[in-house]
Write an enzyme that holds these catalytic residues in place. Structure first.
Site, PDB file in Angstrom:
ATOM      1  N   LYS A 256     -12.907  -1.348   6.589  1.00  0.00           N
ATOM      2  CA  LYS A 256     -12.354  -2.397   7.455  1.00  0.00           C
ATOM      3  C   LYS A 256     -12.922  -2.288   8.867  1.00  0.00           C
ATOM      4  CE  LYS A 256      -9.144  -3.216   4.234  1.00  0.00           C
ATOM      5  NZ  LYS A 256      -9.064  -2.534   2.954  1.00  0.00           N
TER       6      LYS A 256
ATOM      7  N   TRP B 196       0.817  -1.217   0.000  1.00  0.00           N
ATOM      8  CA  TRP B 196       0.000   0.000   0.000  1.00  0.00           C
ATOM      9  C   TRP B 196       0.843   1.255   0.000  1.00  0.00           C
ATOM     10  CZ3 TRP B 196      -4.295  -0.858  -2.063  1.00  0.00           C
ATOM     11  CH2 TRP B 196      -4.964  -2.043  -1.844  1.00  0.00           C
TER      12      TRP B 196
ATOM     13  N   ASP C 264      -1.556   6.502   6.247  1.00  0.00           N
ATOM     14  CA  ASP C 264      -2.684   5.731   5.713  1.00  0.00           C
ATOM     15  C   ASP C 264      -3.039   4.719   6.793  1.00  0.00           C
ATOM     16  OD1 ASP C 264      -4.331   3.855   4.549  1.00  0.00           O
ATOM     17  OD2 ASP C 264      -3.037   3.442   2.827  1.00  0.00           O
TER      18      ASP C 264
HETATM   19  N1  PMP Z   1      -4.529   1.434   1.978  1.00  0.00           N
HETATM   20  C1  PMP Z   1      -4.656   0.342   2.745  1.00  0.00           C
HETATM   21  C2  PMP Z   1      -3.786   0.198   3.952  1.00  0.00           C
HETATM   22  C3  PMP Z   1      -5.600  -0.642   2.413  1.00  0.00           C
HETATM   23  O1  PMP Z   1      -5.727  -1.733   3.167  1.00  0.00           O
HETATM   24  C4  PMP Z   1      -6.406  -0.465   1.271  1.00  0.00           C
HETATM   25  C5  PMP Z   1      -7.471  -1.457   0.891  1.00  0.00           C
HETATM   26  N2  PMP Z   1      -7.277  -2.752   1.215  1.00  0.00           N
HETATM   27  C6  PMP Z   1      -6.208   0.668   0.492  1.00  0.00           C
HETATM   28  C7  PMP Z   1      -5.287   1.613   0.889  1.00  0.00           C
HETATM   29  C8  PMP Z   1      -7.027   0.916  -0.728  1.00  0.00           C
HETATM   30  O2  PMP Z   1      -8.264   1.306  -0.355  1.00  0.00           O
HETATM   31  P1  PMP Z   1      -9.486   1.493  -1.365  1.00  0.00           P
HETATM   32  O3  PMP Z   1      -9.769   0.168  -1.951  1.00  0.00           O
HETATM   33  O4  PMP Z   1     -10.541   2.016  -0.450  1.00  0.00           O
HETATM   34  O5  PMP Z   1      -9.057   2.495  -2.398  1.00  0.00           O
END
Ligand code: PMP
Length: 355
Positions: free
Chosen positions: A186, A88, A162
């Protein structure tokens, strides 16, 4: 999702508090939804102890949307430092390249994202508009147990985190954070809501190309109502904030109670895995995520049998992310200790019948 929250949302779905409307049918500018939104913000502020000089923004676009929205608002087109600790944060750094000079200040890529580079070793640029990290890497299962104190490292840059996959699972030290963002899906509620908590002094420097609906200054000035916000998701997240505030554990309440519960859940699972010759977790012990526990069967030819048996036992969604393989147990806030006990019970049984 906590079952109590789903039940309440179901009970109120057709008629919210005698208004004759469900939340999905309300105008976002009406007094009913205005009250829901204000209550959600107040509960979240109390829950996470958000100081008043931070704005709480209810946005859309998800974590990946924020990978573009943050640099458009905060980078001023200059240098930004990224700490890469898993997929991420790596995605965030790549996306930011479109809007600024996104540098890699530290990375654990050579260790397959199984540890965290010590803050003292980060190569921070003196003039970075901000430093970005992902405080819980959902796929690789590494979590910062403490946020870095950038000021103590001699940096004047604000920290952007994040916290999508562990928001509200532990307290946040707002003295160390300039902006935190996370998708709600989540720990907070349904997909569709993105939470941004940002310090007032960081607003007002968006790039010219930034869409108005994603300009934090505009969103803040309009109390998240510049355009139609994700009303249902805000409402359900608001119910979750209330539920979280009511939780108690060993004399603690709210997020502190959740943290205590999450520590106990994670310890149970990691201790079992570490003691077993049949399973393994490859993350350094002091960097392990309390929310996402990736693990492997040492004999991977048994993966399919493991997953099939788990499904039969009512233990779902245990297959690891395709980039890592193996298994992953995501034990978010709403997962009770009994759920982790059931998983460990199944893992023990599978081991005994296959070892
Ligand atoms: N950052 C993290 C730490 C995540 O776990 C996720 C989704 N699993 C995302 C970003 C991406 O999020 P989204 O699908 O809401 O764009």
């Amino acid at each position: 999702m906590p079952e109590a929250v789903l039940q309440r949302a179901a009970a109120e779905m057709l008629d919210w508090h005698g208004s004759g409307m469900g939340v999905m049918e309300m105008s976002h500018r009406g007094k009913e939804f205005g009250a829901i939104c204000a209550q959600a913000e107040a509960d979240l502020r109390a829950l996470l102890a958000v100081p008043e000089y931070f704005h709480v923004l209810f946005m859309q676009g998800g974590g990946l949307g924020e990978n573009a929205i943050v640099p458009m608002n905060l980078s001023r087109g200059g240098n930004v430092d990224f700490v890469i600790t898993g997929s991420w944060s790596a995605k965030s750094q790549k996306e930011a390249q479109r809007y600024c000079q996104s540098r890699i200040a530290a990375s654990n890529a050579d260790g397959q994202h199984t540890w965290l580079p010590a803050a003292a070793s980060w190569q921070l640029s003196g003039d970075a508009s901000y430093v970005h990290l992902c405080s819980n890497e959902t796929i690789h299962g590494v979590e910062f147990q403490e946020l870095p104190d950038l000021a103590a490292l001699g940096s004047k840059s604000p920290l952007v985190i994040d916290f999508s996959s562990h928001v509200a699972s532990r307290p946040v030290d707002w003295n160390r954070v300039g902006l935190a963002f996370g998708g709600a899906q989540k720990n907070l509620g349904p997909a569709g809501l993105t939470l941004v908590i940002v310090r007032e002094d960081l607003l007002g420097h968006a790039l010219e190309i930034c869409p108005s609906a994603f300009n934090y200054r505009i969103v803040a000035d309009n109390k998240s109502m510049y355009n139609t916000p994700p009303t249902w998701a805000i409402y359900v997240a608001g119910l979750t904030f209330q539920w979280l505030r009511q939780q108690t554990e060993g004399g603690l309440t709210g997020v502190a109670a959740m943290e205590k519960r999450n520590i106990a859940k994670a310890r149970l699972l990691y201790d079992f895995i570490d003691a077993s010759p049949f399973y393994e977790n490859r993350v350094a012990a002091d960097c392990r995520s309390r929310m996402n526990v990736p693990f492997f069967l040492k004999d991977e030819s048994r993966n399919e049998a493991f997953l099939a048996g788990a499904r039969e036992a009512g233990l779902l969604q245990l297959k690891g992310h395709k980039s890592v393989g193996g298994m992953r147990a995501s034990i978010y806030n709403a997962m009770p200790l009994e759920g982790v006990q059931a998983l460990v019970g199944y893992m023990r049984e599978f081991e005994q019948s296959h070892a």
